[in-house]
Motif scaffolding. Structure first.
Motif: not given
Length: 562
Positions: A234, A324, A348, A351, A368, A370, A373, A379, A385
């Motif tokens: 990410g 990813n 995208e 992630i 998923s 993230r 992050n 975020l 997200n």
């Protein structure tokens, strides 16, 4: 609708691209929950018991019309840790999460009735949902142990808790952090074991449903690889160098009635395994070092993984958090990078694909979130997200090296499997049949460097096997029944064993007649000991007759062609 041409071009040129096979079902900028009333929700927000930006989904499971989503209490303001989506009522969008089985069962600090933090969960074929409550709130240096680790099992038909079991003191240590659960059903629902990976305490905890008892295994294979602690996900570079045994899954049941547990430390690119025959035996806790195995070949660069699942026909899916992507491997094939595929990738939407599951209808579910992050950076809550995807398993693996239903791999490339038994007209083609089979003898391959363990399908090297000299295998039946003849395939694949034919005869009439033996074995040994009493023939028709009763599985044909 995505364009196949566009996807192909972007994949070819290496651009970021959307998931092609996985279909996005649900997505959120931030999570929301179903409260009994709007007033109670407003009170929770005002008091800080509900802070939407602090909620991160990490685990999923699908059963019936329920899609379960777990939300650990890493930060304040998480009203429920075990929730679900009613897929019959909400088929897409950004649904509110419903506490399971109810609000009271998600109470913090209620060690008997509540749940504090839940990570990955498992629904089994007996209609039970296995939920490990870590008993903690917070993460890292904010962690508080408010309750003991406990196994909580719910009856999915009645949505009631039917068992709660606390781990013994000796099952954990001060560093224990357990985030994964695997369930192993044997002869019946009573004959069930659950396995829990202790990521930071470097252990594997076993729980017996029938005995209502637990025990702990420890092994050096549970530790992280000091060379694999660097991560790039990410847009962030960070180090998770202390992360040990994490992702786990079980193979289909083997011919001995047991399964193989595959596992990997998070800070590692290597796969390990152990038979559940060992794990189920409490007496082997202190006497099992040589029963754990490692695969000599790594998955490849940037191949950290936290979650994996295996179908009943041996297709393993695993998340590739650095890429990813979702990877695959058919467990009948050798564990090498060329036998690993990518079923989908999205730079995208995927992630940190935190969890992957296969449900009772062979549909795959991926979430998923993230996570790096969320934990390390921040975020953007105006952006999407969190996503949940699904797709049929067969669609995902179609066209990959993991799809061996209609294709095989050989030294001649990928070829269609014969739809009927071999005959004289096709036995001598380069792609299939006798010509390819005999090439093993006419084109010797490199000498072996290591001994491939012979105990089960694709079983990797163990610590003891490296010290054992290569020995001839005088009959395939010594190591496997005829129904499992594909177990020989890895030996040939790794260039360690040859197929040797009796004396000067062209081929044999008995299914078990081909001899698999080390290349270093003197030819005189074959003449004097191995081939005595073997039935031989030199006609094409006899060769076809000899193999027509063997299973024509892809793994079997691969065995012949290598």
């Amino acid at each position: 609708m995505k364009s196949v041409i566009f996807w192909s071009l972007t994949a070819f040129f290496g651009f970021s691209h959307a998931a092609f096979k996985l279909e996005e079902r649900y997505s959120w900028n931030q999570l929301d929950f179903v409260f009994p009333t709007r007033t109670l929700k407003d009170i929770a927000i005002a008091s800080g018991t509900y802070i939407p930006q602090n909620a991160l989904p990490v685990g999923i499971e699908h059963w019936g019309n329920k899609l379960f989503v777990t939300v650990p209490r890493w930060r304040d303001g998480i009203p429920a840790t075990l929730t679900y989506i009613d897929t019959a009522q909400t088929i897409s969008g950004s649904p509110q999460l419903i506490p399971y089985p109810d609000w009271r069962s998600n109470a913090v600090g209620d060690c008997v009735n509540g749940l504090n933090t839940v990570y990955r969960i498992k629904a089994d074929k007996c209609g039970r949902l296995w939920v490990l409550d870590t008993g903690t709130i917070g993460i890292g240096n904010t962690t508080q142990n408010v309750c003991p680790y406990s196994v909580n099992v719910f009856d999915l038909a009645t949505n009631t808790r039917i068992r709660r079991y606390e781990f013994r003191a000796e099952d954990t240590n001060p560093n224990t952090f357990i985030a994964n659960t695997v369930v192993d059903i044997g002869k019946n629902c009573e004959d069930t074991f659950a396995y829990f990976s202790d990521e930071l305490g470097y252990g594997l905890i076993v729980y017996s449903w029938e005995k209502d008892r637990s025990w702990r295994f420890e092994h050096s294979y549970f530790y992280p690889d000091p060379l694999r602690g660097d991560f790039n996900i990410g847009g962030l570079n960070f180090q998770w160098g202390e992360e040990g045994i994490f992702g786990m899954t079980l193979s289909p049941t083997r011919s001995d009635g047991y399964r193989t547990l595959f596992f990997s430390p998070l800070a590692s690119h290597r796969e390990f395994s152990v038979s559940t025959r060992i794990l189920r035996d409490e007496n082997r806790v202190d006497d099992s070092y040589h029963d754990f195995f490692f695969f000599p070949t790594e998955r490849g660069a940037n191949s950290h993984t936290t979650s994996r699942v295996c179908s009943e026909d041996g297709i393993m899916l695993f998340n590739l958090i650095d890429q990813n992507a979702i990877g695959c491997w058919h467990t009948s094939m050798p564990y090498t990078p060329q036998n690993h595929g990518t079923v989908d990738r999205d730079d995208e939407g995927l992630i940190f694909p935190a969890d992957v599951k296969i449900d009772e209808n062979r549909n795959v579910w991926v979430i998923s979130d993230r996570m790096p992050n969320f934990l390390i950076s921040t975020l953007d809550y105006t952006d999407t997200n969190f996503r949940i995807y699904s797709a049929p398993l067969q669609r995902l693996v179609a066209g990959t090296v993991c799809d061996i239903t209609n294709r095989i791999s050989s030294r001649f490339g990928l070829n269609s499997i014969l739809s009927s038994k071999p005959s004289g007209s096709n036995l001598f083609t380069n792609a299939v049949g006798l010509s390819a089979y005999k090439s093993l003898n006419t084109n010797p391959l490199a000498s072996p460097n290591q001994l491939q363990n012979l105990q089960s399908v694709n079983q990797p090297l163990n610590a003891q096997a490296l010290q054992v000299p290569l020995q001839p295998i005088t009959q395939i039946s010594q190591i496997t029944p005829i129904a499992q003849i594909s177990q020989i395939q890895p030996l040939i694949y790794d260039r360690q064993y040859d197929v040797r034919e009796p004396l000067t005869q062209s081929f044999t009439t008995k299914p078990l007649a081909p001899i698999f033996a080390p290349k270093s074995t003197p030819q005189s040994y074959y003449k004097s000991q191995i081939f005595t009493g073997t039935s031989q023939s030199q006609t094409t028709a006899d060769f076809a007759t000899a193999i027509q009763n063997l299973p024509k599985s892809p793994s079997w044909w691969t065995t012949q062609l290598w």
